[in-house]
Write a protein that holds these residues in place. Structure first.
Motif, PDB file in Angstrom:
ATOM      1  N   SER A 239       8.453   0.319  18.164  1.00  0.00           N
ATOM      2  CA  SER A 239       7.212   0.928  17.539  1.00  0.00           C
ATOM      3  C   SER A 239       6.517   0.166  16.295  1.00  0.00           C
ATOM      4  N   TRP A 240       7.153  -0.482  15.510  1.00  0.00           N
ATOM      5  CA  TRP A 240       6.542  -1.309  14.314  1.00  0.00           C
ATOM      6  C   TRP A 240       5.559  -2.425  15.004  1.00  0.00           C
ATOM      7  N   LEU A 241       6.282  -3.112  15.887  1.00  0.00           N
ATOM      8  CA  LEU A 241       5.731  -4.324  16.370  1.00  0.00           C
ATOM      9  C   LEU A 241       4.291  -3.898  17.177  1.00  0.00           C
ATOM     10  N   LEU A 242       4.431  -2.773  17.921  1.00  0.00           N
ATOM     11  CA  LEU A 242       3.283  -2.255  18.656  1.00  0.00           C
ATOM     12  C   LEU A 242       2.080  -2.062  17.471  1.00  0.00           C
ATOM     13  N   GLU A 243       2.601  -1.458  16.368  1.00  0.00           N
ATOM     14  CA  GLU A 243       1.306  -1.075  15.390  1.00  0.00           C
ATOM     15  C   GLU A 243       0.966  -2.067  14.426  1.00  0.00           C
ATOM     16  N   HIS A 244       1.821  -3.084  14.522  1.00  0.00           N
ATOM     17  CA  HIS A 244       1.442  -4.268  13.612  1.00  0.00           C
ATOM     18  C   HIS A 244       0.144  -5.066  13.688  1.00  0.00           C
ATOM     19  N   GLU A 245      -0.387  -5.192  12.651  1.00  0.00           N
ATOM     20  CA  GLU A 245      -1.896  -5.798  12.273  1.00  0.00           C
ATOM     21  C   GLU A 245      -2.010  -7.198  13.080  1.00  0.00           C
ATOM     22  N   SER A 246      -0.935  -7.828  13.606  1.00  0.00           N
ATOM     23  CA  SER A 246      -1.082  -8.948  14.350  1.00  0.00           C
ATOM     24  C   SER A 246      -1.731  -8.793  15.622  1.00  0.00           C
ATOM     25  N   ASP A 247      -1.580  -7.363  16.218  1.00  0.00           N
ATOM     26  CA  ASP A 247      -2.058  -7.099  17.495  1.00  0.00           C
ATOM     27  C   ASP A 247      -1.426  -7.762  18.783  1.00  0.00           C
ATOM     28  N   LEU A 248      -0.062  -7.694  18.460  1.00  0.00           N
ATOM     29  CA  LEU A 248       0.601  -8.396  19.761  1.00  0.00           C
ATOM     30  C   LEU A 248       0.284  -7.928  21.146  1.00  0.00           C
ATOM     31  N   SER A 249       0.305  -8.843  21.971  1.00  0.00           N
ATOM     32  CA  SER A 249       0.111  -8.235  23.321  1.00  0.00           C
ATOM     33  C   SER A 249       1.557  -7.775  24.057  1.00  0.00           C
ATOM     34  N   ASP A 250       1.614  -7.191  25.093  1.00  0.00           N
ATOM     35  CA  ASP A 250       2.854  -6.290  25.390  1.00  0.00           C
ATOM     36  C   ASP A 250       3.835  -7.582  25.964  1.00  0.00           C
ATOM     37  N   ASP A 251       3.436  -8.615  26.207  1.00  0.00           N
ATOM     38  CA  ASP A 251       4.456  -9.773  26.707  1.00  0.00           C
ATOM     39  C   ASP A 251       4.952 -10.255  25.426  1.00  0.00           C
ATOM     40  N   GLU A 252       4.166 -10.020  24.338  1.00  0.00           N
ATOM     41  CA  GLU A 252       4.682 -10.708  22.977  1.00  0.00           C
ATOM     42  C   GLU A 252       5.673 -10.010  22.328  1.00  0.00           C
ATOM     43  N   ILE A 253       5.380  -8.517  22.590  1.00  0.00           N
ATOM     44  CA  ILE A 253       6.428  -7.653  22.120  1.00  0.00           C
ATOM     45  C   ILE A 253       7.739  -7.561  22.835  1.00  0.00           C
ATOM     46  N   VAL A 254       7.446  -7.522  24.200  1.00  0.00           N
ATOM     47  CA  VAL A 254       8.791  -7.738  24.928  1.00  0.00           C
ATOM     48  C   VAL A 254       9.622  -8.854  24.434  1.00  0.00           C
ATOM     49  N   GLU A 255       9.021 -10.157  24.559  1.00  0.00           N
ATOM     50  CA  GLU A 255       9.779 -11.081  24.009  1.00  0.00           C
ATOM     51  C   GLU A 255      10.512 -11.188  22.538  1.00  0.00           C
ATOM     52  N   HIS A 256       9.687 -10.294  21.601  1.00  0.00           N
ATOM     53  CA  HIS A 256      10.237 -10.454  20.277  1.00  0.00           C
ATOM     54  C   HIS A 256      11.266  -9.425  20.287  1.00  0.00           C
ATOM     55  N   VAL A 257      11.273  -8.379  21.039  1.00  0.00           N
ATOM     56  CA  VAL A 257      12.260  -7.287  20.843  1.00  0.00           C
ATOM     57  C   VAL A 257      13.564  -7.938  21.887  1.00  0.00           C
ATOM     58  N   ARG A 258      13.440  -8.483  22.802  1.00  0.00           N
ATOM     59  CA  ARG A 258      14.412  -9.291  23.523  1.00  0.00           C
ATOM     60  C   ARG A 258      15.018 -10.537  22.523  1.00  0.00           C
ATOM     61  N   LEU A 259      14.312 -11.099  22.101  1.00  0.00           N
ATOM     62  CA  LEU A 259      14.605 -12.263  21.028  1.00  0.00           C
ATOM     63  C   LEU A 259      15.657 -11.603  19.784  1.00  0.00           C
ATOM     64  N   VAL A 260      15.374 -10.549  19.428  1.00  0.00           N
ATOM     65  CA  VAL A 260      16.138  -9.920  17.936  1.00  0.00           C
ATOM     66  C   VAL A 260      17.243  -9.293  18.664  1.00  0.00           C
ATOM     67  N   LEU A 261      17.102  -8.591  19.912  1.00  0.00           N
ATOM     68  CA  LEU A 261      18.174  -7.800  20.425  1.00  0.00           C
ATOM     69  C   LEU A 261      19.281  -8.803  20.944  1.00  0.00           C
ATOM     70  N   VAL A 262      19.065 -10.098  21.682  1.00  0.00           N
ATOM     71  CA  VAL A 262      20.082 -10.765  22.033  1.00  0.00           C
ATOM     72  C   VAL A 262      20.609 -11.586  21.149  1.00  0.00           C
ATOM     73  N   ALA A 263      19.636 -12.272  20.232  1.00  0.00           N
ATOM     74  CA  ALA A 263      20.214 -13.007  19.355  1.00  0.00           C
ATOM     75  C   ALA A 263      21.231 -12.442  18.410  1.00  0.00           C
ATOM     76  N   ALA A 264      20.901 -11.354  17.903  1.00  0.00           N
ATOM     77  CA  ALA A 264      21.667 -10.399  16.920  1.00  0.00           C
ATOM     78  C   ALA A 264      23.022 -10.084  17.718  1.00  0.00           C
ATOM     79  N   TYR A 265      22.923  -9.844  19.114  1.00  0.00           N
ATOM     80  CA  TYR A 265      24.169  -9.331  19.604  1.00  0.00           C
ATOM     81  C   TYR A 265      24.997 -10.629  19.409  1.00  0.00           C
ATOM     82  N   GLU A 266      24.695 -11.714  20.053  1.00  0.00           N
ATOM     83  CA  GLU A 266      25.625 -12.691  20.432  1.00  0.00           C
ATOM     84  C   GLU A 266      26.194 -13.097  19.126  1.00  0.00           C
TER      85      GLU A 266
END
Length: 472
Positions: A239-266
């Motif tokens: 939600s915070w990425l969606l409302e960030h002032e950088s105005d990320l696209s949906d593709d950018e939001i998906v990739e960064h949630v994926r990045l944080v989720l997968v990298a933190a897990y492994e």
């Protein structure tokens, strides 16, 4: 489907698909190079690094899956040089000569981690600052005490599942599950997605034959999550990425949630497992800890030096012809950061038995502008989770000799497969919510009520688990 977004204005013209004339190092051909995959690499990863160091120095020519040539950076100083100078070594994988020449098919095992995506890890300069700023500023909105309460709650739920048995596998039952359970909460994903995401993330990072399908599953699940959070925002990373002032696209939001989720897990799962093994088996740690000379954060840092969660990171790509570690690097060459090899570089650690108290100059989280942005959350998950485990089960003992512990190796990691332990059976503990279900994911369900509740730490005061472990 692998995300392979590209900018036609930046992509180079296709090159002939014929194999390269040979590795640029000393005129060596593929038959004369060592592979970073296959039996030799899997049997003795550290031994392979030292062979390469002896043969080539701080930068070695190697073969990736499909016998694609690349450079493995072995020296500590050289790793930092690559990580800190994007003008020479870019994160933009569209520069990769083999990719431009069509030698990396869509189903290549490295495609999920090398195919260009609209993510901060694949760009440099101003665009990197825009995207990374959105990630770091959103991560900083989390209250660290709140994160630790999540960790404590989920750690106790996991411990409740095996505490009455008197035995457990701390990899399968604890280390592999805790980070993803916490991270799915932080990104706003329902609890029941944790187990399936764990399976897909590990498969993808191993570079198996099904890595592409696992990547597709993760991406699809996250697209559904972003759609849901756009309609029903919450106090979470997505939600915070969606409302960030950088105005990320949906593709950018998906990739960064994926990045944080997968990298933190492994990284965090491996860090927890390796730290627990070391506490249970390494006499240096038991002696030091019982004498009060080493804290849990100190122990974690030692593990990050000796057994970093990721052994190599793919990758960087040379922006032009250059020199590194005495090797002539050509424009478009691929480079892998050798995190594990750099951490044991004899130039900085001539005696590996010497403790490295308080020294955070290891390469476990890389370095430079692309240094891991979520490393403090990973540390919080690891030390809080281990604290909860050894507080509940202070008489943990390894069930088999250390040398019999099963391990597996891939190009990017070397991990424990199992950590069997025994202990005095104990009852379960009320944690404020039911244990997280273990089943594969279905279509995204209604918002998890657990995600909206603020967890509370147990009220019962506890003696330090270090004191319990050593009978103090």
């Amino acid at each position: 489907m692998v995300s392979t977004h590209s900018d036609p204005g930046q992509a180079a013209a296709p090159e002939p698909a014929s194999p390269p004339p040979g590795c640029p190092a000393h005129g060596l051909g593929p038959a004369e190079l060592r592979r970073l995959y296959g039996p030799e690499a899997e049997a003795d990863q550290r031994g392979l690094y030292e062979k390469l160091r002896a043969e080539h120095g701080s930068v070695a020519p190697v073969l990736l899956p499909g016998d694609l040539t690349a450079w493995l950076v072995l020296g500590h100083r050289e790793n930092l040089d690559v990580a800190r100078t994007p003008s020479r070594f870019s994160r933009d994988s569209r520069r990769w000569r083999d990719w431009r020449a069509g030698r990396v098919p869509a189903d290549h095992p490295l495609a999920p981690v090398a195919a260009w995506q609209p993510s901060c890890i694949f760009v440099d300069g101003a665009e990197h600052q825009r995207l990374r700023g959105a990630v770091t500023e959103s991560l900083e909105r989390f209250d660290r005490r709140g994160v630790r309460r999540y960790v404590t709650r989920f750690a106790n739920q996991l411990i409740d599942r095996f505490s009455e048995r008197g035995r457990a596998d701390l990899v399968q039952d604890f280390a592999e599950q805790l980070p993803m359970l916490v991270m799915t909460q932080l990104v706003g994903m329902p609890d029941e997605y944790g187990p399936r995401i764990v399976e897909a993330a590990r498969d993808m990072l191993k570079g198996t034959e099904t890595a592409v399908q696992s990547n597709e599953y993760i991406t699809t699940a996250l697209r559904q999550l972003v759609d849901r959070k756009r309609e029903q925002p919450g106090r979470d990373f997505t939600s915070w990425l969606l409302e960030h002032e950088s105005d990320l696209s949906d593709d950018e939001i998906v990739e960064h949630v994926r990045l944080v989720l997968v990298a933190a897990y492994e990284t965090t799962a491996n860090l927890i497992a390796n730290t627990l093994r070391m506490v249970l088996t390494d006499r240096r740690f038991r002696t030091s800890l019982s004498g009060g000379h080493m804290t849990l954060p100190d122990a974690l840092e030692q593990v990050l030096w000796d057994e970093p969660p990721l052994t190599t990171v793919m990758g960087r790509w040379a922006t032009g012809d250059t020199e590194l570690g005495g090797q002539q690097i050509r424009e478009g060459d691929a480079l892998l950061l050798g995190l594990a090899a750099g951490n044991v570089d004899p130039e900085i650690r001539p005696d590996l038995s010497t403790p490295v108290h308080g020294n955070r100059s290891h390469l476990a989280f890389s370095g430079g502008p692309h240094e891991c942005p979520g490393q403090d959350i990973g540390r919080a998950i690891a030390d809080t989770g281990i604290d909860a485990l050894l507080g509940r089960l202070p008489d943990l003992e390894l069930a088999v000799p250390d040398h019999e512990l099963p391990r597996s190796a891939s190009m990017m990691s070397h991990q424990l497969v199992a950590l069997p332990v025994t202990f005095t059976p104990r009852g379960t503990e009320t944690t404020g919510s039911t244990a997280t279900p273990q089943h594969t994911a279905a279509p995204l369900p209604a918002e998890s009520t657990a995600a909206a509740q603020q967890p509370t730490a147990p009220d019962t005061p506890r003696v330090s688990w270090w004191a319990r472990l050593f009978g103090k």
